[in-house]
Design an enzyme around this catalytic site. Structure first.
Site, PDB file in Angstrom:
ATOM      1  N   ARG A  51       0.722  -0.949   0.230  1.00 35.25           N
ATOM      2  CA  ARG A  51      -0.180   0.187  -0.096  1.00 35.25           C
ATOM      3  C   ARG A  51       0.990   1.222  -0.200  1.00 35.25           C
ATOM      4  O   ARG A  51       0.740   2.353  -0.689  1.00 35.25           O
ATOM      5  CB  ARG A  51      -0.708   0.110   0.946  1.00 35.25           C
ATOM      6  N   CYS A  86      -5.357  -3.810   7.754  1.00 28.32           N
ATOM      7  CA  CYS A  86      -4.293  -2.750   7.479  1.00 28.32           C
ATOM      8  C   CYS A  86      -4.349  -1.384   7.203  1.00 28.32           C
ATOM      9  O   CYS A  86      -5.462  -0.976   6.636  1.00 28.32           O
ATOM     10  CB  CYS A  86      -3.939  -3.752   6.220  1.00 28.32           C
ATOM     11  N   CYS A 204       0.394   0.698  13.113  1.00 25.45           N
ATOM     12  CA  CYS A 204       0.676   0.416  11.700  1.00 25.45           C
ATOM     13  C   CYS A 204       0.807  -0.427  12.531  1.00 25.45           C
ATOM     14  O   CYS A 204       0.497  -1.115  14.073  1.00 25.45           O
ATOM     15  CB  CYS A 204       1.621  -0.211  11.423  1.00 25.45           C
TER      16      CYS A 204
END
Length: 248
Positions: A51, A86, A204
């Site tokens: 990403r 995510c 994250c």
């Protein structure tokens, strides 16, 4: 017997972080027997393009296309809701939600709501540090959510600290399967002391993995993946108790 009252986890971004999410999810689910665990489908789509690389223009491979296909495919099974594990992928959240009527949990939004509930000051602004990939930072996935609250101030690391965060995520966890405890605490110390943060968001899932490994209680953090796991359990249990209602 057909499985009912289940959700679908859109994972594999990365796989170790997804494994950590599943571990936390199962560990926190209140159980007395095997049948008390939650029903879910795990999509460990490890080959979804990176990403951050796409956001930073390092690759033309759009990861949202793969995630959209997953949502289209698994919407046919009619889960109660989707869980997107995510953080950086939430940059595409609106486009992903357009692919289905089934709700997708918004991890950054959940984390920011917890920050406001638990760390907001009665007067003055709460300094909220953000640790995340460069892609998440650049797209303001968290910053946009934090700015909805007038009493929260976003504190971003400088280039040196951000490089340390990137090294911890990519070099240590993703590439070498190494939870670098020393570097993790070094980063948290800098954000707490140098930047005077009242709380730090771990934005994250690789950072969430390190948090789980270290069991850090020294520095004030809100772990986005942890909050996502808690909300997943709440919704799943509610749907089990009230099967006629879908998560909203």
């Amino acid at each position: 017997m057909i499985m009912k009252n289940f959700f679908t986890i859109l994972g594999g971004m990365g796989t170790l972080a997804t494994e950590s999410f599943i571990h936390v999810l199962n560990e926190r689910t209140p159980i007395h027997s095997d049948q008390d665990y939650l029903n879910y489908l795990l999509v460990n789509h490890a080959t979804v393009p990176d990403r951050t690389d796409f956001i930073l223009g390092k690759t033309k491979d759009d990861p949202s296309l793969a995630i959209k296909e997953d949502i289209q495919q698994y919407s046919h099974f009619q889960p109660d809701f989707f869980v997107l594990t995510c953080n950086t992928a939430h940059h595409f959240f609106d486009k992903l939600q357009e692919e289905t009527d089934i709700p997708i949990l918004h991890m950054p939004r959940l984390a920011v709501e917890v920050v406001n509930q638990k760390f907001a000051k009665t007067s003055g602004k709460t300094r909220v540090g953000l640790l995340a990939t460069e892609g998440t930072i650049q797209t303001k996935v968290y910053e946009n959510e934090l700015m909805k609250f007038d009493n929260l101030e976003v504190i971003l690391p400088d280039a040196t600290v951000q490089q340390e965060v990137t090294n911890l995520i990519y070099r240590d966890v993703k590439e070498n399967h190494f939870c670098n405890e020393e570097l993790f605490y070094q980063i948290l110390q800098q954000m707490t002391e140098k930047y005077a943060c009242d709380v730090i968001i771990l934005g994250c899932t690789e950072l969430s993995l390190v948090q789980e490994f270290t069991q850090n209680k020294k520095y004030p953090v809100v772990d986005a993946q942890s909050e996502l796991a808690d909300e997943t359990i709440r919704r799943a249990l509610r749907n089990r108790e009230e099967p006629e209602k879908k998560a909203t």
